[in-house]
Write a protein that holds these residues in place. Structure first.
Motif, mmCIF file in Angstrom:
data_model
loop_
_atom_site.group_PDB
_atom_site.id
_atom_site.type_symbol
_atom_site.label_atom_id
_atom_site.label_comp_id
_atom_site.label_asym_id
_atom_site.label_seq_id
_atom_site.Cartn_x
_atom_site.Cartn_y
_atom_site.Cartn_z
ATOM 1 N N VAL A 652 17.403 4.156 -3.993
ATOM 2 C CA VAL A 652 16.259 4.805 -3.354
ATOM 3 C C VAL A 652 15.094 4.372 -3.904
ATOM 4 O O VAL A 652 14.889 5.114 -5.135
ATOM 5 N N PHE A 653 13.952 3.706 -3.453
ATOM 6 C CA PHE A 653 12.795 3.109 -4.215
ATOM 7 C C PHE A 653 11.900 4.032 -3.840
ATOM 8 O O PHE A 653 11.413 4.439 -2.597
ATOM 9 N N ASP A 654 11.076 4.643 -4.975
ATOM 10 C CA ASP A 654 9.992 5.251 -4.923
ATOM 11 C C ASP A 654 8.433 4.765 -4.921
ATOM 12 O O ASP A 654 7.412 5.340 -5.068
ATOM 13 N N ASP A 655 8.587 3.245 -5.096
ATOM 14 C CA ASP A 655 7.380 2.718 -5.138
ATOM 15 C C ASP A 655 7.196 1.616 -3.872
ATOM 16 O O ASP A 655 6.499 0.662 -4.218
ATOM 17 N N ILE A 656 7.595 2.018 -2.910
ATOM 18 C CA ILE A 656 7.550 1.276 -1.571
ATOM 19 C C ILE A 656 6.685 1.721 -0.619
ATOM 20 O O ILE A 656 6.404 2.963 -0.662
ATOM 21 N N ASP A 657 5.940 1.032 0.001
ATOM 22 C CA ASP A 657 4.962 1.450 1.024
ATOM 23 C C ASP A 657 5.427 1.451 2.510
ATOM 24 O O ASP A 657 5.212 0.405 3.321
ATOM 25 N N LYS A 658 6.450 2.216 2.550
ATOM 26 C CA LYS A 658 7.201 2.149 4.098
ATOM 27 C C LYS A 658 6.464 2.420 5.284
ATOM 28 O O LYS A 658 6.525 1.718 6.247
ATOM 29 N N ASP A 659 5.403 3.251 5.175
ATOM 30 C CA ASP A 659 4.341 3.564 6.383
ATOM 31 C C ASP A 659 3.533 2.432 6.443
ATOM 32 O O ASP A 659 3.226 2.118 7.831
ATOM 33 N N GLY A 660 3.013 1.669 5.502
ATOM 34 C CA GLY A 660 2.203 0.560 5.737
ATOM 35 C C GLY A 660 3.137 -0.618 6.273
ATOM 36 O O GLY A 660 2.451 -1.098 7.035
ATOM 37 N N ALA A 661 4.368 -0.498 5.819
ATOM 38 C CA ALA A 661 4.942 -1.766 6.310
ATOM 39 C C ALA A 661 5.494 -1.629 7.887
ATOM 40 O O ALA A 661 5.362 -2.476 8.529
ATOM 41 N N ARG A 662 5.583 -0.430 8.218
ATOM 42 C CA ARG A 662 5.575 -0.059 9.805
ATOM 43 C C ARG A 662 4.478 -0.419 10.534
ATOM 44 O O ARG A 662 4.621 -0.990 11.457
ATOM 45 N N ARG A 663 3.445 -0.013 9.823
ATOM 46 C CA ARG A 663 2.050 -0.429 10.487
ATOM 47 C C ARG A 663 1.964 -1.756 11.016
ATOM 48 O O ARG A 663 1.664 -2.074 11.898
ATOM 49 N N LEU A 664 2.367 -2.447 9.759
ATOM 50 C CA LEU A 664 2.217 -3.938 9.812
ATOM 51 C C LEU A 664 3.062 -4.517 11.061
ATOM 52 O O LEU A 664 2.805 -5.323 11.880
ATOM 53 N N PRO A 683 2.279 -16.812 7.209
ATOM 54 C CA PRO A 683 2.594 -16.327 5.660
ATOM 55 C C PRO A 683 1.939 -15.213 4.860
ATOM 56 O O PRO A 683 2.535 -14.638 3.911
ATOM 57 N N ASP A 684 0.629 -15.009 5.240
ATOM 58 C CA ASP A 684 -0.155 -14.006 4.774
ATOM 59 C C ASP A 684 0.515 -12.700 5.043
ATOM 60 O O ASP A 684 0.817 -11.536 4.332
ATOM 61 N N ALA A 685 0.735 -12.469 6.410
ATOM 62 C CA ALA A 685 1.346 -11.276 6.850
ATOM 63 C C ALA A 685 2.724 -11.071 6.322
ATOM 64 O O ALA A 685 3.091 -9.822 5.866
ATOM 65 N N ALA A 686 3.570 -11.938 6.090
ATOM 66 C CA ALA A 686 4.982 -12.090 5.591
ATOM 67 C C ALA A 686 4.579 -11.525 4.147
ATOM 68 O O ALA A 686 5.724 -10.661 3.776
ATOM 69 N N LYS A 687 4.004 -12.132 3.291
ATOM 70 C CA LYS A 687 3.876 -11.709 1.895
ATOM 71 C C LYS A 687 3.427 -10.378 1.896
ATOM 72 O O LYS A 687 3.915 -9.679 1.166
ATOM 73 N N GLN A 688 2.433 -9.911 2.803
ATOM 74 C CA GLN A 688 1.941 -8.499 2.749
ATOM 75 C C GLN A 688 3.206 -7.611 2.924
ATOM 76 O O GLN A 688 3.237 -6.339 2.519
ATOM 77 N N LEU A 689 4.009 -7.810 3.785
ATOM 78 C CA LEU A 689 5.182 -7.237 4.138
ATOM 79 C C LEU A 689 6.118 -7.216 2.879
ATOM 80 O O LEU A 689 6.554 -6.028 2.480
ATOM 81 N N LEU A 690 6.424 -8.231 2.326
ATOM 82 C CA LEU A 690 7.179 -8.082 1.051
ATOM 83 C C LEU A 690 6.740 -7.244 0.108
ATOM 84 O O LEU A 690 7.261 -6.551 -0.595
ATOM 85 N N ARG A 691 5.431 -7.463 -0.346
ATOM 86 C CA ARG A 691 4.880 -6.742 -1.115
ATOM 87 C C ARG A 691 4.988 -5.123 -0.996
ATOM 88 O O ARG A 691 4.956 -4.294 -1.924
ATOM 89 N N SER A 692 4.848 -4.755 0.156
ATOM 90 C CA SER A 692 5.154 -3.478 0.477
ATOM 91 C C SER A 692 6.312 -2.785 -0.139
ATOM 92 O O SER A 692 6.414 -1.661 -0.333
#
Length: 896
Positions: A652-664, A683-692
């Motif tokens: 279980v990761f505590d450093d992810i932005d799950k809510d931000g990923a869902r909004r994206l 590509p920019d949206a895909a990388k934003q999702l991965l960085r989340s």
């Protein structure tokens, strides 16, 4: 735990309920339920007087998806569908991680567990939406609702305020929650399936005096099988059938049957099932064919059956099946049209093919392999393989589970159940449909690699299932698994034979099945040489030559079975004039008593005169040829090693932005113009999702001109790559340029790419480019995600780069991924030595690669909308230097 928005659920009384999200067109159905609900139930739900009518019902059906969610339980299908329960949450707009929940169940449906499944579904939906706490105000005299909160399996706190109990539920899925759900599923399956497998009163509808008809055969087989219950022949045209009083209809039977076996023509089946529902029959096995297997007309008839069953809370086995069989002495029953009732045993089996079942039972009997229960599921309109697995999980009469499977109705559930059951009981399956014909055209490397049959093989292994290619192999495995003390504790096998050729064949076959035939120790060799002739081979295989006596076999097995370097003794015997087959068999049985308990003996007796009775009686697995024995031993050995592995944990990761990923994801899917609602991310949206999710990606930016590209290169401060942003294989169309360091090089590269596109008529893709830092050091690997039509989300990794599909060196696992799953993914790769340092090369950062795989697995569990993900290449740098994704392609599709 991945949630489903529409599914069938087995209730605690064994009946099923359909669960789905509420829809705007449910207004009339919801008002219908309201009319069937008592004033007291309404008071408990709304804490006082409330009236629902056409003026306000829209408040409960037309929901704001950002703030509200509701789910209903229904019975019946199509126009006859009726709502019998509803649960919902409403989010606090000022505190988005908090929501209020409530539920209402129709009075005559209360007490079956419908409220529990609906509120549990609401909790799963809220957790998926980022809600951490669900709160409910429950009147203190609403005992059922208070009990429901305790039965959910979720962590909760309660506080009293006057006559109201405030219950706050934590939506996080825990081990306790999963254990609670599993226990309730098992209990429900036990109730439902006991009516089929352990009935006391069986009615045969369509029973015939003619024993060559299906109805005649099933009645005859029931009566001949020492069934301890009562059988009611149902035939409106005969007073007596096969010497037993017959009854015109189910309603005329002296008592309500526990099980009705239906053998009438297809057009009459629905009416029979309706009569069964009227008299209270809860289990119906439909032998008749003429349903979904014949096309649209039959499929419509099958839907009618399910509608009747759903309305009545009845379970259906089949249609188009061969029936059920119980081989246990205390519940012996043959309600099939097979004349064979095998001897009692500890093996249970399901078959999706009725005709195949006939051959299977005959083969089982010839092998001497006893049967506990056998179920032919036919079309699987209702009762499925998953139901049977849940029943067999705690069945005290079942040690080994066999399955012939043509399709998976709910593959995610199958995987979850099988992974749990395989820890205590082996599951051996033949899954037909091994070819790739009919697979969809793949649009990414990951999708192309994941449609092979190797993917299915890997998935069975992950869940602990033993997948075989043929029925013969399945029963070979079963004979090993059902015999006590035959699970190999290690890979080292000693082969002892009286003929050199079969010994060599055995050694080759064992090696091909991931087993070892090691050289024996000097001590073991010396002990063998004390009694074997000088011509004998004693290195392994031990070739005692054709003159070997029964006593030589016994002595050799005792020596090898106690040798420290040996885990399994593999005995081959070819009958000769010097040794009687039964004498050799008796020596093997006696020798088994004198060797280590954890050292199995596997026998191969190469004769056409049947297997020796002493070996059969002693339950020593015996085969006709060494290749089949080696395959079975290899598969059982792999299963034994899987059981010895730790269960593994899902990180279980505590450093992810799950809510931000869902909004994206929501934002990106909204403008989709594809028929299925899918979209390839830029590509920019895909990388934003991965960085989340903390997944490393190379620095980059999207540009439209050479000038903008040069500015990005200056910001990165080193060599860059320029790539097309279009969702196509860029290398195939000249859409990639590497190692660019000056504005002139960048301008020339962009012009060349546009020229290549123009030559191929693809000018429309040449407007936007990705400028990315150059990453070239490290091992090139691929990491990806796709959705398999049989098993759901798959995570893939392996050798990457432009030759990824040519090399095909990949491994796959279903989600959720445990740490053990990730370890096994990497160790099974042919390129695995490169990760740990090969021929002097430095070891790669395996820890960083494992972390990436776990994060990708977490992302696809949280975001089922990720339909495909392709990270290729992923550069795995030297130990301690991390990993970096270079090329990223991601496809989203609405999860529903």
């Amino acid at each position: 735990m991945t949630m489903e928005h529409e599914f069938e659920h087995v209730l605690k009384d064994g009946s099923t309920i359909h669960v789905r999200r509420i829809r705007p067109d449910d207004k009339a159905r919801l008002l219908g339920m309201w009319d069937r609900t008592s004033a007291e139930s309404r008071r408990l739900r709304f804490h006082g007087p409330f009236h629902m009518d056409e003026s306000n019902v829209h408040r409960f059906t037309d929901l704001d998806p950002e703030l509200q969610y509701a789910v209903v339980a229904t019975r019946g299908r199509g126009d006859r569908e009726r709502i019998v329960g509803v649960a919902r949450y409403e989010r606090d707009p000022d505190q988005l991680d908090h929501a209020e929940f409530a539920a209402l169940i129709q009075d005559d449906e209360q007490g079956r567990g419908i409220g529990t499944v609906l509120v549990r579904q609401v909790a799963l939906a809220s957790e998926a939406a980022g809600i951490r706490t669900l709160s409910g105000d429950i009147l203190s005299d609403n005992v059922r609702m208070l009990n429901l909160v305790r039965e959910l399996g979720l962590e909760y706190t309660s506080g009293h305020d006057g006559g109201v109990v405030r219950s706050d539920l934590e939506t996080q899925v825990t081990e306790r929650f999963l254990d609670t759900v599993a226990a309730q599923e098992r209990a429900a399956a036990r109730v439902a399936l006991s009516r089929f497998l352990r009935p006391e009163k069986v009615a045969v509808v369509g029973a015939s005096r003619d024993r060559t008809t299906i109805g005649g055969m099933i009645l005859d087989h029931l009566r001949q099988s020492d069934f301890s219950g009562v059988v009611y022949p149902v035939n409106p045209n005969a007073r007596y059938v096969q010497g037993t009083a017959a009854y015109p209809s189910l309603a005329d039977c002296p008592e309500v049957p526990d099980l009705a076996v239906v053998c009438v023509p297809a057009p009459l089946v629905v009416e029979v099932v309706e009569r069964a529902a009227e008299v209270g029959v809860r289990a119906v096995c439909i032998i008749s064919s003429g349903f979904a297997e014949i096309g649209p007309e039959g499929a419509a008839r099958q839907e009618e059956l399910l509608d009747v069953a759903s309305q009545a809370g009845m379970r259906i086995l089949g249609p188009n099946c061969m029936g059920v069989l119980n081989g246990n002495p205390d519940a012996r029953m043959n309600a099939t049209f097979s004349p064979v009732l095998p001897q009692p045993g500890r093996v249970s089996m399901s078959s999706q093919s009725g005709a195949l079942g006939l051959a299977v039972l005959d083969h089982v009997e010839s092998m001497g392999l006893g049967i506990s229960t056998f179920v032919s599921v036919g079309n699987k309109a209702d009762v499925s393989g998953n139901d049977l697995l849940l029943y067999w999980e705690e069945d005290p009469d079942t040690d080994v589970i066999l399955m012939y499977v043509e399709s998976f109705g709910n593959p995610r559930k199958f995987s979850r159940i099988a992974r749990r059951i395989s820890r205590s009981k082996p599951i051996v399956a033949v899954k037909s449909g091994r070819s790739t014909a009919g697979h969809r055209a793949a649009s990414s490397h990951t999708a192309a690699l994941a449609v092979t049959d190797d993917a299915v093989e890997a998935l069975f292994a992950q869940a602990g299932g033993i997948r075989t290619k043929t029925l013969e192999e399945m029963f070979d495995c079963a004979s090993l698994l059902s015999a006590p003390g035959t699970w190999p504790p290690g890979r080292n096998v000693a082969v002892v034979t009286n003929a050199g050729g079969p010994g060599i064949l055995a050694a080759d076959a064992l090696a091909a099945n991931n087993l070892e035939v090691p050289r024996l120790s000097d001590r073991t060799i010396a002990t063998l040489q004390e009694f074997l002739p000088a011509e004998a081979g004693v290195s392994n295989p031990v070739d005692m030559i054709a003159s070997a006596s029964p006593e030589s076999y016994g002595r050799a097995v005792r020596i090898l079975g106690n040798a420290d370097e040996i885990d399994v003794v593999f005995v081959i015997f070819i009958p000769t004039a010097r040794a009687d087959i039964d004498d050799v068999a008796r020596e093997l049985v006696a020798a088994r008593e004198d060797i280590r308990e954890d050292t199995p003996i596997v026998a191969v007796v190469m004769t056409s005169h049947g297997l020796p009775e002493p070996l059969r009686a002693a339950n020593i697995p015996t085969f006709n040829f060494p290749e089949g024995a080696a395959r079975a031993l290899g598969r059982v050995g792999s299963y034994a090693r899987w059981r010895r592995q730790p269960l593994g944990k899902v990180r279980v990761f505590d450093d992810i932005d799950k809510d931000g990923a869902r909004r994206l994801v929501r934002q990106q899917l909204a403008p989709s113009t594809f028929e299925d609602g899918s979209i390839w991310l830029q590509p920019d949206a895909a990388k934003q999702l991965l960085r989340s999710y903390g997944i490393p990606v190379a620095r980059s930016a999207i540009v439209e001109s050479a000038k903008e590209a040069a500015e990005v290169q200056q910001q990165i401060g080193g060599p860059v790559a320029v790539k097309l942003t279009a969702p196509i294989h860029k290398a195939d169309v000249g859409g990639v340029a590497l190692d660019l360091e000056t504005p002139e090089q960048i301008a020339e590269a962009i012009a060349n790419i546009r020229g290549q596109l123009a030559e191929r008529g693809l000018q429309q893709h040449g407007h936007r480019f990705l400028v990315q830092e150059m990453v070239s050091d490290g091992l090139e690997m691929v990491v990806g995600v796709t959705h398999d039509p049989s098993f759901g989300p798959l995570v893939l990794t392996g050798a990457g780069g432009t030759l990824v599909e040519l090399l095909g060196d990949v491994s796959l696992r279903i989600t959720p991924l445990t740490d053990v799953d990730v370890d096994n993914m990497l160790t099974q790769l042919k390129m695995a030595p490169l990760l740990t340092g090969y021929r002097g090369s430095p070891p790669a950062d395996v820890a960083a690669l494992k972390d990436m795989l776990r994060r990708v697995g977490a992302m696809v569990e949280d975001l089922p909308e990720v339909a495909e993900l392709d990270l290729n290449p992923v550069f795995v740098r030297a130990e301690g230097q991390g990993v970096n994704s270079v090329d990223v392609r991601c496809k989203l599709r609405p999860a529903d």
